[in-house]
Write an enzyme that holds these catalytic residues in place. Sequence first.
Site, PDB file in Angstrom:
ATOM      1  CE  LYS A  22      28.028 -56.550 -14.722  1.00 44.13           C
ATOM      2  NZ  LYS A  22      27.972 -55.740 -13.513  1.00 44.13           N
ATOM      3  CG  ASN A  23      27.912 -56.837  -9.737  1.00 44.13           C
ATOM      4  OD1 ASN A  23      28.312 -56.636 -10.890  1.00 44.13           O
ATOM      5  ND2 ASN A  23      26.829 -56.264  -9.250  1.00 44.13           N
ATOM      6  NE  ARG A  90      31.207 -46.650 -11.170  1.00 41.83           N
ATOM      7  CZ  ARG A  90      31.338 -45.383 -10.861  1.00 41.83           C
ATOM      8  NH1 ARG A  90      31.486 -44.486 -11.803  1.00 41.83           N
ATOM      9  NH2 ARG A  90      31.335 -44.997  -9.619  1.00 41.83           N
ATOM     10  CB  CYS A 114      25.056 -49.631 -17.095  1.00 44.29           C
ATOM     11  SG  CYS A 114      24.935 -51.255 -17.850  1.00 44.29           S
ATOM     12  NE  ARG A 119      27.337 -46.537 -12.170  1.00 48.06           N
ATOM     13  CZ  ARG A 119      27.405 -47.819 -12.521  1.00 48.06           C
ATOM     14  NH1 ARG A 119      27.107 -48.183 -13.747  1.00 48.06           N
ATOM     15  NH2 ARG A 119      27.758 -48.736 -11.654  1.00 48.06           N
ATOM     16  N   PRO A 120      29.851 -40.789 -10.381  1.00 45.78           N
ATOM     17  CG  PRO A 120      29.624 -39.535  -8.421  1.00 45.78           C
ATOM     18  CD  PRO A 120      28.844 -40.370  -9.401  1.00 45.78           C
ATOM     19  CG  ASP A 122      32.899 -38.218  -5.670  1.00 49.87           C
ATOM     20  OD1 ASP A 122      32.474 -39.323  -6.079  1.00 49.87           O
ATOM     21  OD2 ASP A 122      32.249 -37.496  -4.889  1.00 49.87           O
ATOM     22  CG  LEU A 123      32.660 -41.094  -2.616  1.00 48.18           C
ATOM     23  CD1 LEU A 123      31.425 -41.888  -2.213  1.00 48.18           C
ATOM     24  CD2 LEU A 123      33.101 -40.173  -1.474  1.00 48.18           C
ATOM     25  CG  ASP A 303      22.566 -54.285  -9.983  1.00 49.37           C
ATOM     26  OD1 ASP A 303      22.461 -53.088 -10.317  1.00 49.37           O
ATOM     27  OD2 ASP A 303      23.678 -54.831  -9.774  1.00 49.37           O
ATOM     28  CB  ILE A 325      21.397 -47.136  -5.735  1.00 50.94           C
ATOM     29  CG1 ILE A 325      20.891 -48.026  -4.601  1.00 50.94           C
ATOM     30  CG2 ILE A 325      22.928 -47.233  -5.874  1.00 50.94           C
ATOM     31  CD1 ILE A 325      21.519 -47.800  -3.249  1.00 50.94           C
ATOM     32  NE  ARG A 396      28.629 -53.980 -19.520  1.00 51.28           N
ATOM     33  CZ  ARG A 396      28.760 -52.894 -18.815  1.00 51.28           C
ATOM     34  NH1 ARG A 396      28.078 -51.819 -19.139  1.00 51.28           N
ATOM     35  NH2 ARG A 396      29.562 -52.844 -17.785  1.00 51.28           N
TER      36      ARG A 396
HETATM   37  C1  UD1 Z   1      28.155 -51.889  -7.945  1.00 53.84           C
HETATM   38  C2  UD1 Z   1      27.683 -52.962  -8.889  1.00 53.84           C
HETATM   39  C3  UD1 Z   1      26.409 -52.530  -9.613  1.00 53.84           C
HETATM   40  C4  UD1 Z   1      25.363 -52.124  -8.597  1.00 53.84           C
HETATM   41  C5  UD1 Z   1      25.906 -51.107  -7.587  1.00 53.84           C
HETATM   42  C6  UD1 Z   1      24.939 -50.819  -6.458  1.00 53.84           C
HETATM   43  C7  UD1 Z   1      29.736 -54.075  -9.553  1.00 53.84           C
HETATM   44  C8  UD1 Z   1      30.715 -54.362 -10.631  1.00 53.84           C
HETATM   45  N1  UD1 Z   1      28.731 -53.228  -9.857  1.00 53.84           N
HETATM   46  O1  UD1 Z   1      28.436 -50.731  -8.719  1.00 53.84           O
HETATM   47  O2  UD1 Z   1      25.934 -53.625 -10.387  1.00 53.84           O
HETATM   48  O3  UD1 Z   1      24.273 -51.551  -9.282  1.00 53.84           O
HETATM   49  O4  UD1 Z   1      27.127 -51.603  -6.990  1.00 53.84           O
HETATM   50  O5  UD1 Z   1      24.586 -51.980  -5.809  1.00 53.84           O
HETATM   51  O6  UD1 Z   1      29.819 -54.606  -8.466  1.00 53.84           O
HETATM   52  N2  UD1 Z   1      29.214 -43.076  -5.655  1.00 53.84           N
HETATM   53  C9  UD1 Z   1      29.709 -41.795  -5.562  1.00 53.84           C
HETATM   54  N3  UD1 Z   1      31.048 -41.588  -5.761  1.00 53.84           N
HETATM   55  C10 UD1 Z   1      31.893 -42.613  -6.051  1.00 53.84           C
HETATM   56  C11 UD1 Z   1      31.372 -43.922  -6.145  1.00 53.84           C
HETATM   57  C12 UD1 Z   1      30.031 -44.126  -5.937  1.00 53.84           C
HETATM   58  O7  UD1 Z   1      28.971 -40.850  -5.308  1.00 53.84           O
HETATM   59  O8  UD1 Z   1      33.105 -42.355  -6.222  1.00 53.84           O
HETATM   60  C13 UD1 Z   1      27.758 -43.304  -5.465  1.00 53.84           C
HETATM   61  C14 UD1 Z   1      27.076 -43.795  -6.736  1.00 53.84           C
HETATM   62  O9  UD1 Z   1      26.791 -42.755  -7.635  1.00 53.84           O
HETATM   63  C15 UD1 Z   1      25.842 -44.457  -6.184  1.00 53.84           C
HETATM   64  C16 UD1 Z   1      26.322 -45.014  -4.842  1.00 53.84           C
HETATM   65  O10 UD1 Z   1      27.559 -44.364  -4.563  1.00 53.84           O
HETATM   66  O11 UD1 Z   1      24.841 -43.494  -5.940  1.00 53.84           O
HETATM   67  C17 UD1 Z   1      26.537 -46.498  -4.819  1.00 53.84           C
HETATM   68  O12 UD1 Z   1      27.245 -46.894  -5.977  1.00 53.84           O
HETATM   69  P1  UD1 Z   1      28.345 -48.048  -5.891  1.00 53.84           P
HETATM   70  O13 UD1 Z   1      27.983 -48.975  -4.800  1.00 53.84           O
HETATM   71  O14 UD1 Z   1      29.686 -47.409  -5.865  1.00 53.84           O
HETATM   72  O15 UD1 Z   1      28.158 -48.768  -7.282  1.00 53.84           O
HETATM   73  P2  UD1 Z   1      29.278 -49.518  -8.096  1.00 53.84           P
HETATM   74  O16 UD1 Z   1      30.305 -50.078  -7.188  1.00 53.84           O
HETATM   75  O17 UD1 Z   1      29.693 -48.676  -9.252  1.00 53.84           O
END
Ligand code: UD1
Length: 415
Positions: A22-23, A90, A114, A119-120, A122-123, A303, A325, A396
């Site tokens: 999926k990812n 997301r 989910c 889950r910001p 901002d980055l 996950d 995480i 999903r």
């Molecule tokens: C992806 C995976 C999800 C998995 C996660 C962590 C997909 C489609 N989804 O989610 O299944 O659980 O990686 O392995 O691949 N963060 C910020 N700001 C941002 C973006 C992220 O602070 O703008 C933080 C998040 O809140 C979290 C951390 O970064 O604490 C890592 O999240 P991230 O790796 O971005 O997760 P996703 O890519 O959303």
Amino acid sequence: MGKYVITGGNRLSGEVVISGAKNGVLPLLAALPLMKEAYIYNVPFLSDVANTIKILESIGVKIKTEGNIIKSCVGELNPVVECGLSCKMRSSVLFLGSLLSACGQAEIAYPGGCALGERPVDLHIWAMKMLGAEVTERDNAILCRAKKLKGADICLPVQSVGVTENIILAAVLAEGITVIKNAAREPEIGNLCDFLNMCGADISGQGTKTIKIKGVKSLCPCSCGIISDRIEAATYMIMAAATGGELFIRNVNTDHMRVISAVLRKCGCIIKEYDKTIYIEAPHRLYSIPYIATGPYPYFPTDVQPQLMALMSMADGQSLMRENIFSGRYRHACELNNMGADIDIRDKQTFVINGVKKLEGTEVKAWDLRGGAALIIAGLCAEGITTIDNREFIERGYESPISKIQNIGGKIIAR
Ligand code: UD1
């Protein structure tokens, strides 16, 4: 919302063929606006994939599906992803990078997904700005614009999978060189880079903490497969371990499963690796894990935290688990407690799990995808009948869970 009804107590045995990740597939689909045509195989049938196809069609990418193959053809692009589509998942945020790259602009309603706590995005926004985009936020949408994106050195403050992928998608056609430092190293990012490189991109360093992207003028048509889903494989391995069973897990990349296999061996499981297959045999006595913490790849994946928690709730002794995480990935613990588990939720991210002799079937609720998978594992071991509400969350991310589980002897039906 639909339900799963599970009658517990059967020992699982046989073989399960693992689907495409999926990812892995979601970022590849998000990349499709970047090339005239593409052909993707080993695509899993998931509701998240169906939803991403709707996004692609809404922005002008024509999609044909045939079995587990997707063919794409780009028409005139419309760089707006509407709220009704983006709020469902997301990963819709990845269209920010690809549309910006393909059209010089992107407008995306805030993404859903989910509920795992905060889950910001901002980055993602910061990274697009680093590449030269002008970003405004209004009416619950993110608007990005750039005449020409310019390569930059970007050091990520957290190893984010999505942000790493978004930068790659935006930088692939940018002017000059982009270097991502502290990049995420998940194998699914490698899948995306391999796909783009096959289309003529110039990306190196994927799988390490430094990824270098030399912008190219355009991408050409190509075909690429989706890697095997390591999270699905881990879920079935844990299912075997929890039910006292034995399974052959087919179509896996054993390298991607190292940390999972190591943890399950610590629990007492016998694990053998063959080419693209893992054999797992549950132990007579399931040991607890004194301490385990989630982390970015190659550490233990968040996950799989819920599924391992379900397993540890039936192990011999006490386990301490730390979720590093996501701040709100704990609701499955409350549901497991409703089934008779003894899990002390210390601060929503720290769990003390005291193994119990048995779980009991009852009515529970899936609050997210992997938490739902944990409840299936618990239901398959529990005494009596377990009803899991909100099965749509599970669909999903798991392809054909009912038939796969029934084929190995689990009693589960959808209602
Ligand atoms: C992806 C995976 C999800 C998995 C996660 C962590 C997909 C489609 N989804 O989610 O299944 O659980 O990686 O392995 O691949 N963060 C910020 N700001 C941002 C973006 C992220 O602070 O703008 C933080 C998040 O809140 C979290 C951390 O970064 O604490 C890592 O999240 P991230 O790796 O971005 O997760 P996703 O890519 O959303």
